[in-house]
Structure formats: structure tokens, C-alpha cells
Scaffold this active site. Sequence first.
Site, PDB file in Angstrom:
ATOM      1  N   GLY A   1      -2.674 -64.283   1.654  1.00  0.00           N
ATOM      2  CA  GLY A   1      -1.275 -64.232   1.214  1.00  0.00           C
ATOM      3  C   GLY A   1      -0.473 -63.446   2.230  1.00  0.00           C
ATOM      4  O   GLY A   1      -0.877 -63.299   3.389  1.00  0.00           O
ATOM      5  N   ARG A   2       0.640 -62.896   1.747  1.00  0.00           N
ATOM      6  CA  ARG A   2       1.552 -62.207   2.669  1.00  0.00           C
ATOM      7  C   ARG A   2       0.891 -60.999   3.334  1.00  0.00           C
ATOM      8  O   ARG A   2       1.048 -60.772   4.530  1.00  0.00           O
ATOM      9  CB  ARG A   2       2.805 -61.768   1.908  1.00  0.00           C
ATOM     10  CG  ARG A   2       3.689 -62.932   1.552  1.00  0.00           C
ATOM     11  CD  ARG A   2       4.654 -62.575   0.454  1.00  0.00           C
ATOM     12  NE  ARG A   2       3.959 -62.494  -0.824  1.00  0.00           N
ATOM     13  CZ  ARG A   2       4.497 -62.772  -2.005  1.00  0.00           C
ATOM     14  NH1 ARG A   2       5.755 -63.123  -2.071  1.00  0.00           N
ATOM     15  NH2 ARG A   2       3.793 -62.688  -3.114  1.00  0.00           N
TER      16      ARG A   2
ATOM     17  N   ARG B   1      -7.989 -69.800  -0.995  1.00  0.00           N
ATOM     18  CA  ARG B   1      -8.021 -70.983  -1.858  1.00  0.00           C
ATOM     19  C   ARG B   1      -7.327 -72.153  -1.174  1.00  0.00           C
ATOM     20  O   ARG B   1      -7.813 -73.261  -1.169  1.00  0.00           O
ATOM     21  CB  ARG B   1      -7.317 -70.689  -3.189  1.00  0.00           C
ATOM     22  CG  ARG B   1      -8.255 -70.131  -4.230  1.00  0.00           C
ATOM     23  CD  ARG B   1      -7.503 -69.839  -5.485  1.00  0.00           C
ATOM     24  NE  ARG B   1      -6.342 -68.992  -5.182  1.00  0.00           N
ATOM     25  CZ  ARG B   1      -5.570 -68.411  -6.100  1.00  0.00           C
ATOM     26  NH1 ARG B   1      -5.819 -68.594  -7.366  1.00  0.00           N
ATOM     27  NH2 ARG B   1      -4.555 -67.649  -5.767  1.00  0.00           N
TER      28      ARG B   1
ATOM     29  N   ILE C   1      -8.682 -53.505   0.103  1.00  0.00           N
ATOM     30  CA  ILE C   1      -7.384 -52.928  -0.295  1.00  0.00           C
ATOM     31  C   ILE C   1      -6.775 -53.790  -1.405  1.00  0.00           C
ATOM     32  O   ILE C   1      -5.586 -53.672  -1.694  1.00  0.00           O
ATOM     33  CB  ILE C   1      -6.387 -52.820   0.883  1.00  0.00           C
ATOM     34  CG1 ILE C   1      -6.165 -54.177   1.556  1.00  0.00           C
ATOM     35  CG2 ILE C   1      -6.826 -51.776   1.891  1.00  0.00           C
ATOM     36  CD1 ILE C   1      -4.922 -54.223   2.439  1.00  0.00           C
TER      37      ILE C   1
ATOM     38  N   ARG D   1      -8.273 -55.169  -5.038  1.00  0.00           N
ATOM     39  CA  ARG D   1      -8.465 -54.651  -6.387  1.00  0.00           C
ATOM     40  C   ARG D   1      -9.930 -54.300  -6.591  1.00  0.00           C
ATOM     41  O   ARG D   1     -10.814 -54.982  -6.055  1.00  0.00           O
ATOM     42  CB  ARG D   1      -8.125 -55.726  -7.433  1.00  0.00           C
ATOM     43  CG  ARG D   1      -6.659 -55.819  -7.795  1.00  0.00           C
ATOM     44  CD  ARG D   1      -6.163 -54.576  -8.547  1.00  0.00           C
ATOM     45  NE  ARG D   1      -4.748 -54.667  -8.877  1.00  0.00           N
ATOM     46  CZ  ARG D   1      -3.752 -54.263  -8.087  1.00  0.00           C
ATOM     47  NH1 ARG D   1      -3.999 -53.738  -6.897  1.00  0.00           N
ATOM     48  NH2 ARG D   1      -2.492 -54.361  -8.479  1.00  0.00           N
TER      49      ARG D   1
ATOM     50  N   GLU E   1     -11.459 -47.646 -11.643  1.00  0.00           N
ATOM     51  CA  GLU E   1     -10.740 -46.488 -11.092  1.00  0.00           C
ATOM     52  C   GLU E   1      -9.822 -45.862 -12.152  1.00  0.00           C
ATOM     53  O   GLU E   1      -9.372 -46.581 -13.053  1.00  0.00           O
ATOM     54  CB  GLU E   1      -9.922 -46.906  -9.846  1.00  0.00           C
ATOM     55  CG  GLU E   1      -8.826 -47.898 -10.126  1.00  0.00           C
ATOM     56  CD  GLU E   1      -8.131 -48.396  -8.859  1.00  0.00           C
ATOM     57  OE1 GLU E   1      -8.804 -48.824  -7.904  1.00  0.00           O
ATOM     58  OE2 GLU E   1      -6.885 -48.372  -8.846  1.00  0.00           O
TER      59      GLU E   1
ATOM     60  N   HIS F   1      -6.339 -45.472  -3.926  1.00  0.00           N
ATOM     61  CA  HIS F   1      -5.377 -46.559  -4.187  1.00  0.00           C
ATOM     62  C   HIS F   1      -3.972 -46.195  -3.657  1.00  0.00           C
ATOM     63  O   HIS F   1      -3.008 -46.120  -4.428  1.00  0.00           O
ATOM     64  CB  HIS F   1      -5.323 -46.881  -5.695  1.00  0.00           C
ATOM     65  CG  HIS F   1      -4.804 -48.263  -5.986  1.00  0.00           C
ATOM     66  ND1 HIS F   1      -5.228 -49.021  -7.046  1.00  0.00           N
ATOM     67  CD2 HIS F   1      -3.872 -49.026  -5.344  1.00  0.00           C
ATOM     68  CE1 HIS F   1      -4.582 -50.178  -7.053  1.00  0.00           C
ATOM     69  NE2 HIS F   1      -3.763 -50.204  -6.016  1.00  0.00           N
TER      70      HIS F   1
HETATM   71  C1  8YV Z   1       0.454 -50.028  -6.692  1.00  0.00           C
HETATM   72  C2  8YV Z   1      -0.790 -52.129  -5.926  1.00  0.00           C
HETATM   73  O1  8YV Z   1       0.678 -48.775  -6.158  1.00  0.00           O
HETATM   74  O2  8YV Z   1       1.182 -53.394  -5.696  1.00  0.00           O
HETATM   75  C3  8YV Z   1       0.004 -53.374  -6.046  1.00  0.00           C
HETATM   76  O3  8YV Z   1      -0.564 -54.396  -6.494  1.00  0.00           O
HETATM   77  O4  8YV Z   1      -1.956 -52.157  -6.065  1.00  0.00           O
HETATM   78  C4  8YV Z   1      -0.136 -50.839  -5.576  1.00  0.00           C
HETATM   79  O5  8YV Z   1       0.873 -51.064  -4.651  1.00  0.00           O
HETATM   80  C5  8YV Z   1      -0.318 -49.860  -7.959  1.00  0.00           C
HETATM   81  O6  8YV Z   1      -0.752 -51.033  -8.521  1.00  0.00           O
HETATM   82  C6  8YV Z   1       0.538 -49.097  -8.981  1.00  0.00           C
HETATM   83  O7  8YV Z   1       1.411 -49.933  -9.658  1.00  0.00           O
END
Ligand code: 8YV
Length: 328
Positions: free
Chosen positions: A156-157, A179, A238, A240, A269, A287
Amino acid sequence: MTQPAILVARAVFPETIAFLQQHFDVTHNQADEVWSRAELLQRLQGKVGVLTTGSERIDAELLAACPGLKLCANMAVGFNNFDVPAMTARGVLGTNTPDVLTETTADFGFALLMATARRIAESEHFLRAGKWNKWAIDMFAGAEVHGSTLGILGMGRIGQGIARRGAHGFGMNVIYHNRSRLSPALEAECKARYVAKDELLASADHLVLVLPYSAESHHAMGAAELAKMKPTATLVNIARGGIVDDAALARALQAKQIAAAGLDVFEGEPKVHPDLLACSNVVLTPHIASATVPTRRAMAQLAADNLVGYLVHGKPLTPLNPEVLKKK
Ligand code: 8YV
């Protein structure tokens, strides 16, 4: 005239609260307390909108308990904390914060790749512990970054941002799996070649995970996939927690099945698997990939703009389930 009531579930910038207060009766959490699910549900009573982060789960049970809710504005690009079909079924709109964090997150992906490959955290701990008493030819010798093969899973981006950095900044040979394939024009711009997942695993010197979490991507990197990687390879996540099987990764790191890993996200987490904590060849960050002040401001503002855009003007900026708008 009474203003519509909204909840801001976590602490945000004071100006975000001030902006929202121009339009809404705002209940906030500027003390950043950790609320139980019951406390969250209780505070959501009578609210039409909520500003969430990735930590708040919006599912059928919550929606049933909060029938007045019309909008959940996530301050994140990822939205695996939202049960979007359940929201759509109840006519509740979801929004996220795409684009504003793309380059910052790609920067961090690259930083984590560099720190992991060049053993920056591990060597820093060594120095701080007072163990540096002589130079040695193989001291913290890591993996080459420039000119190596950069693999990207999920294009993706943010994946494209990492590809551009690797190809144009570090002369890397970029391969990716996704995908769907990018357009030829985007592939050319990112200098990235599409490959099958197995080829990606087998060929990457550095593999960066940037795919969204879903039932389909759960443990997309498990024992079998880790076994296909080069013993000299690094893995960076980076995206999930849950995309990587953390227990299997810890075993692969201990067995030197892969050289090292850089992880910004974890299964369950903020808890981190104890076996990962025990590995020296892993860089662990809490995170923070999108965590620069300007980017976090932009994320908070976009989430707030979605609340005002939809609840005041009927026009959200970045809807996740626009079919809700048609139904109205
Ligand atoms: C957030 C992230 O800081 O944007 C996302 O999907 O994982 C992070 O940038 C985190 O999810 C808090 O909302």
C-alpha cells in the site's frame, strides 16, 4: 441549542479538544486513563460520535450497548479494532486517518530496518553496560543494507514509501508481494518487482511487513514462512501484531534461523512475548512508527475533521464504509 455529545477516548492535543468544543459537547480523557471496557461503554452513553485509537475495540456488542452512536473516528490508518460489517449493519460510519502518516511511517520502517541490520540497539546496550574495552574486527558486524534485496509484504502507500527509500536512496533491489499488483507506472516509480510470496521470503535480505491485519493475514509470518527466509535475513514488522507469530519468531531468532528482527508491533501489545524480550538479536519499539509531533497532530486533526465533517455537515473526509452514507 444543545450541542451533540461526543467522546474522545484517549488524550489528544489540547487544540484538538478546543477545536471539537466549537461544535460538540466533548467528554475527554486528557488524563489518559486506561478505561476498562465497562468504563468505555458507560462513557459512550448518549454520545453520537467517538474519537478512538487502535486501543478501543468497536464491535457488535459495543454498538448494541450504544444505540445513539453514529460515527467512530479512528486516529489511525489501520482499523482492525473496528468490526466494519457490524458498524455498517447498524448504520454507524467509521473513518480512519490515511495519507497523513505515510511518509513518517515509511521513515520509521527504514530506521528500524537500519537499526536491526546494523545492530544499533544491541551495540548501544553493550557500550552502556561498560563492556567496550577494545576494537574487534567482527564486533557487531551486521548485514549490508545498500545494494541488498529489500522485500516488502503488503504494498500500500506505506510499502511504496519504503520501496522508494530503498530503491532510490540505498540502491536496493526491491521486490514485493501484495494481494494485487501495482500498476506498471507505480512499479516503475518504486523500482519494485512483483514476486510470489515464497520467492519474496527466499530472496529478501531485509523483509518489511506493511500489510493490514485481518483474519487472512493472521500469522502470515509463522514458523513455516520464517523457515523459508535466509539465515542472514532481517525481518521488520511495522504493520500489526498478530501478522507475525511472535512465539515462532522468538524460536527462529534463538535458533539463528534468521539473523535479526525489528518489531514495532506485537501480539497482545502492550504485552511483549517474554521469549522476544530475552533475544538480543531483536530491536523492540513500542508502536511508535507514526510518532512524530507533526504527524500525530495531523492524525488528530483528520480524526477531528471527520467528526465535524460528518456529524455537523454530513460529509466525512475519509469514510471506511461509505455505504452507510447512501443508506441515510
Ligand atoms: C497509531 C497505527 O499510532 O495508524 C495506525 O494504524 O498503527 C498508528 O499510527 C495507533 O494505531 C494508535 O491509534
